[in-house]
Design an enzyme around this catalytic site. Structure first.
Site, PDB file in Angstrom:
ATOM      1  N   HIS A   1       3.393  -0.083  -2.815  1.00  0.00           N
ATOM      2  CA  HIS A   1       3.776  -1.495  -2.932  1.00  0.00           C
ATOM      3  C   HIS A   1       5.278  -1.724  -3.039  1.00  0.00           C
ATOM      4  O   HIS A   1       5.745  -2.522  -3.856  1.00  0.00           O
ATOM      5  CB  HIS A   1       3.053  -2.126  -4.128  1.00  0.00           C
ATOM      6  CG  HIS A   1       1.564  -2.250  -3.951  1.00  0.00           C
ATOM      7  ND1 HIS A   1       0.949  -2.230  -2.723  1.00  0.00           N
ATOM      8  CD2 HIS A   1       0.562  -2.400  -4.862  1.00  0.00           C
ATOM      9  CE1 HIS A   1      -0.362  -2.360  -2.880  1.00  0.00           C
ATOM     10  NE2 HIS A   1      -0.629  -2.460  -4.168  1.00  0.00           N
TER      11      HIS A   1
ATOM     12  N   ASN B   1       0.828  -1.208   0.000  1.00  0.00           N
ATOM     13  CA  ASN B   1       0.000   0.000   0.000  1.00  0.00           C
ATOM     14  C   ASN B   1       0.868   1.267   0.000  1.00  0.00           C
ATOM     15  O   ASN B   1       2.050   1.201  -0.319  1.00  0.00           O
ATOM     16  CB  ASN B   1      -1.018  -0.030   1.150  1.00  0.00           C
ATOM     17  CG  ASN B   1      -2.367   0.525   0.734  1.00  0.00           C
ATOM     18  OD1 ASN B   1      -2.441   1.586   0.130  1.00  0.00           O
ATOM     19  ND2 ASN B   1      -3.422  -0.193   1.041  1.00  0.00           N
TER      20      ASN B   1
ATOM     21  N   HIS C   1      -1.423 -10.251  -3.300  1.00  0.00           N
ATOM     22  CA  HIS C   1      -2.191  -9.372  -4.180  1.00  0.00           C
ATOM     23  C   HIS C   1      -2.870 -10.118  -5.329  1.00  0.00           C
ATOM     24  O   HIS C   1      -2.853  -9.651  -6.475  1.00  0.00           O
ATOM     25  CB  HIS C   1      -1.281  -8.266  -4.714  1.00  0.00           C
ATOM     26  CG  HIS C   1      -1.967  -7.002  -5.101  1.00  0.00           C
ATOM     27  ND1 HIS C   1      -2.885  -6.931  -6.128  1.00  0.00           N
ATOM     28  CD2 HIS C   1      -1.888  -5.754  -4.595  1.00  0.00           C
ATOM     29  CE1 HIS C   1      -3.318  -5.692  -6.242  1.00  0.00           C
ATOM     30  NE2 HIS C   1      -2.729  -4.952  -5.321  1.00  0.00           N
ATOM     31  N   SER C   2      -3.472 -11.269  -5.058  1.00  0.00           N
ATOM     32  CA  SER C   2      -4.212 -11.943  -6.143  1.00  0.00           C
ATOM     33  C   SER C   2      -5.486 -11.185  -6.478  1.00  0.00           C
ATOM     34  O   SER C   2      -6.145 -10.626  -5.599  1.00  0.00           O
ATOM     35  CB  SER C   2      -4.592 -13.362  -5.730  1.00  0.00           C
ATOM     36  OG  SER C   2      -3.539 -14.239  -6.023  1.00  0.00           O
ATOM     37  N   TYR C   3      -5.805 -11.195  -7.778  1.00  0.00           N
ATOM     38  CA  TYR C   3      -7.106 -10.719  -8.248  1.00  0.00           C
ATOM     39  C   TYR C   3      -7.955 -11.970  -8.450  1.00  0.00           C
ATOM     40  O   TYR C   3      -7.611 -12.816  -9.277  1.00  0.00           O
ATOM     41  CB  TYR C   3      -6.977 -10.014  -9.594  1.00  0.00           C
ATOM     42  CG  TYR C   3      -6.288  -8.675  -9.599  1.00  0.00           C
ATOM     43  CD1 TYR C   3      -4.947  -8.544  -9.231  1.00  0.00           C
ATOM     44  CD2 TYR C   3      -6.970  -7.534 -10.022  1.00  0.00           C
ATOM     45  CE1 TYR C   3      -4.319  -7.307  -9.274  1.00  0.00           C
ATOM     46  CE2 TYR C   3      -6.340  -6.298 -10.071  1.00  0.00           C
ATOM     47  CZ  TYR C   3      -5.011  -6.197  -9.692  1.00  0.00           C
ATOM     48  OH  TYR C   3      -4.383  -4.971  -9.742  1.00  0.00           O
TER      49      TYR C   3
ATOM     50  N   ASP D   1     -11.587   0.833  -2.994  1.00  0.00           N
ATOM     51  CA  ASP D   1     -10.131   0.716  -2.866  1.00  0.00           C
ATOM     52  C   ASP D   1      -9.794   1.253  -1.479  1.00  0.00           C
ATOM     53  O   ASP D   1      -9.170   2.300  -1.331  1.00  0.00           O
ATOM     54  CB  ASP D   1      -9.437   1.525  -3.984  1.00  0.00           C
ATOM     55  CG  ASP D   1      -7.967   1.142  -4.148  1.00  0.00           C
ATOM     56  OD1 ASP D   1      -7.466   0.334  -3.339  1.00  0.00           O
ATOM     57  OD2 ASP D   1      -7.324   1.662  -5.070  1.00  0.00           O
TER      58      ASP D   1
ATOM     59  N   GLN E   1      -7.280  -4.481   2.691  1.00  0.00           N
ATOM     60  CA  GLN E   1      -7.588  -3.566   1.587  1.00  0.00           C
ATOM     61  C   GLN E   1      -8.514  -4.307   0.639  1.00  0.00           C
ATOM     62  O   GLN E   1      -8.181  -5.383   0.150  1.00  0.00           O
ATOM     63  CB  GLN E   1      -6.292  -3.168   0.857  1.00  0.00           C
ATOM     64  CG  GLN E   1      -6.477  -2.182  -0.283  1.00  0.00           C
ATOM     65  CD  GLN E   1      -6.491  -0.713   0.184  1.00  0.00           C
ATOM     66  OE1 GLN E   1      -6.229  -0.416   1.354  1.00  0.00           O
ATOM     67  NE2 GLN E   1      -6.792   0.200  -0.719  1.00  0.00           N
TER      68      GLN E   1
ATOM     69  N   GLU F   1      -6.625  -7.785   0.377  1.00  0.00           N
ATOM     70  CA  GLU F   1      -5.212  -7.804   0.751  1.00  0.00           C
ATOM     71  C   GLU F   1      -5.076  -7.568   2.252  1.00  0.00           C
ATOM     72  O   GLU F   1      -5.154  -6.422   2.701  1.00  0.00           O
ATOM     73  CB  GLU F   1      -4.467  -6.694   0.003  1.00  0.00           C
ATOM     74  CG  GLU F   1      -4.702  -6.672  -1.488  1.00  0.00           C
ATOM     75  CD  GLU F   1      -4.434  -5.281  -2.091  1.00  0.00           C
ATOM     76  OE1 GLU F   1      -3.413  -4.662  -1.768  1.00  0.00           O
ATOM     77  OE2 GLU F   1      -5.274  -4.817  -2.876  1.00  0.00           O
TER      78      GLU F   1
HETATM   79  C1  GLA Z   1      -3.797  -1.902  -4.496  1.00  0.00           C
HETATM   80  C2  GLA Z   1      -4.086  -0.463  -4.384  1.00  0.00           C
HETATM   81  C3  GLA Z   1      -4.819   0.009  -5.606  1.00  0.00           C
HETATM   82  C4  GLA Z   1      -4.053  -0.321  -6.845  1.00  0.00           C
HETATM   83  C5  GLA Z   1      -3.746  -1.774  -6.895  1.00  0.00           C
HETATM   84  C6  GLA Z   1      -2.847  -2.091  -8.055  1.00  0.00           C
HETATM   85  O1  GLA Z   1      -4.902  -2.664  -4.334  1.00  0.00           O
HETATM   86  O2  GLA Z   1      -4.821  -0.158  -3.240  1.00  0.00           O
HETATM   87  O3  GLA Z   1      -5.043   1.382  -5.531  1.00  0.00           O
HETATM   88  O4  GLA Z   1      -2.860   0.413  -6.848  1.00  0.00           O
HETATM   89  O5  GLA Z   1      -3.106  -2.173  -5.705  1.00  0.00           O
HETATM   90  O6  GLA Z   1      -3.307  -1.585  -9.260  1.00  0.00           O
END
Ligand code: GLA
Length: 381
Positions: free
Chosen positions: A137, A111, A211-213, A277, A314, A342
């Site tokens: 990050h 973050n 940080h997986s989506y 976010d 997050q 996260e």
């Molecule tokens: C985190 C941040 C977001 C963004 C993503 C990556 O989740 O909080 O604002 O930067 O990483 O794109």
């Protein structure tokens, strides 16, 4: 700090099993299969390895040495059909050029840190400003962009990989040589357990996360707005336009960010400028392993629980995905095609003395545990 102690107790339990004497490990038949294969080469010629972990029910997690990254996660829906539920790329090239932290390990500080500056023990440190004027990050070459050494870990009901990285004194502006260990374990109860440990030789901020989506219907299958989300938090840390916390800890009551009871992600997203976010302050979080969040995708029936020892989480609804990335199997990732949960300490903690401390000192040990647990339920039951 009580949370460190509690966390130490918890994590030490699992570490003991990992370091069991060799003979004992030989006798123990690991039920999780571990296969190592090549995953391409970095421009400097270094080989990147991929470890494919498969448990008895067929859940498969693949992790690579570049960035200690989770490359894929295959889990069944309620009828037993498997899908890869994480966004990413088929080959290393995408991770080197295009990745907005898909599956990454984030460090030294996950973050944002305001203006890339903080003062510790009277010394001001300057970090990379890689997100507008802020630090994000870990900087321009964070832990997601470095090579980690790896060794397989075999346990009775779990198998995985232990990654180690030495972040040198001064790297990205941070003080102290920091030795970091990130261990991914896939268990036979369909959990992906990620343990973080670190030691330093100078005081330094440390905040590591994953940080997986995710898209529980399958990566690239559409947006995640119908996923139902619960986050066990009734407070958050409000931010300015640069997504830097103001320092306040504010109630979520009567806001579109209150997920204490489950809501579809898309239900109120239009009321949140830019989309979600935000850092949520977990109820009872920080030290003991608690259920932080639960996500349910109604068509596939897939469920993901996130348990963590971290005090915050997050929640990011993939707002910056814009169709410019083509990922696995040629799928194009549009806005909201994935979400991130996260677990971490709060953003910009080094500049907010009222937030739980992120400072690690020589002689202390950083410990953190996050568990992603997968299951499926019949949507009609
Ligand atoms: C985190 C941040 C977001 C963004 C993503 C990556 O989740 O909080 O604002 O930067 O990483 O794109």
């Amino acid at each position: 700090m009580a949370w460190v102690l509690l966390c130490t107790l918890f994590v030490t339990g699992s570490c003991k099993e990992e370091t069991a004497p060799e003979e004992e490990q030989m006798e123990t038949k690991a039920l999780v299969d571990i296969q190592k294969q090549g995953f391409g080469q970095l421009p400097d010629g270094k080989n990147v390895d991929l470890y494919v972990l498969t448990n008895a029910s067929g859940v498969k997690a693949s992790v690579m040495t570049y960035g200690a990254t989770l490359v894929s996660l295959e889990a069944p829906d309620w009828e037993g059909r498997f899908a890869d539920i994480t966004l990413g790329f088929d080959s290393l090239e995408g991770y080197l050029s295009d990745s907005p932290y898909f599956g990454s390990t984030i460090g030294r500080y996950a973050n944002r840190i305001a203006e890339g500056k903080f003062t510790l023990d009277g010394i001001e440190y300057t970090l990379a400003q890689n997100n507008g004027e802020n630090h994000l990050h870990g900087g321009t070459k964070g832990f997601d962009k470095v090579m980690w050494s790896a060794e397989p870990v075999k346990m009775e009901e779990a198998g995985g990989v232990k990654f180690v990285y030495l972040s040198k004194d001064g790297e990205e502006g941070y003080p102290g040589n920091l030795t970091c260990t990130v261990t991914y374990l896939l268990t036979d109860s369909d959990e992906l357990r990620i343990t973080y440990e670190a030691e330093t030789d100078k005081p330094t901020p440390v905040n590591l996360t994953h940080h997986s989506y995710f898209n529980l219907e399958g990566q690239g299958s559409g947006d995640i707005l119908d996923h139902e989300l619960m986050i066990d938090a009734n407070e958050y840390t409000p931010m300015d336009e640069g997504l830097i916390p103001t320092g306040e800890i504010r109630s979520l009551e009567d806001t579109p960010m209150d997920f204490t009871t489950p809501h579809a992600i898309g239900e109120r997203i239009d009321q949140v400028e830019g989309g979600y976010d935000h850092n949520f302050v977990l109820r009872g979080g920080g030290g003991t392993l608690i259920l932080a969040a639960r996500v349910h995708e109604p068509d596939s029936g897939r469920v993901m629980e996130v348990h963590t020892t971290e005090p915050g989480i997050q929640f990011y609804s993939g707002n910056f995905l814009d169709g410019s990335i083509t990922g696995k199997s040629g799928k194009v990732y549009h806005k909201h095609y994935g979400f991130c949960l996260e677990p971490q300490h709060f953003p910009d903690s080094p500049n907010n003395p009222n937030f739980p401390s992120t400072i690690l000192r020589p002689g202390d040990r950083y410990m953190s545990l996050t568990v992603f647990k997968f299951s499926a339920q019949n949507p009609r039951s």
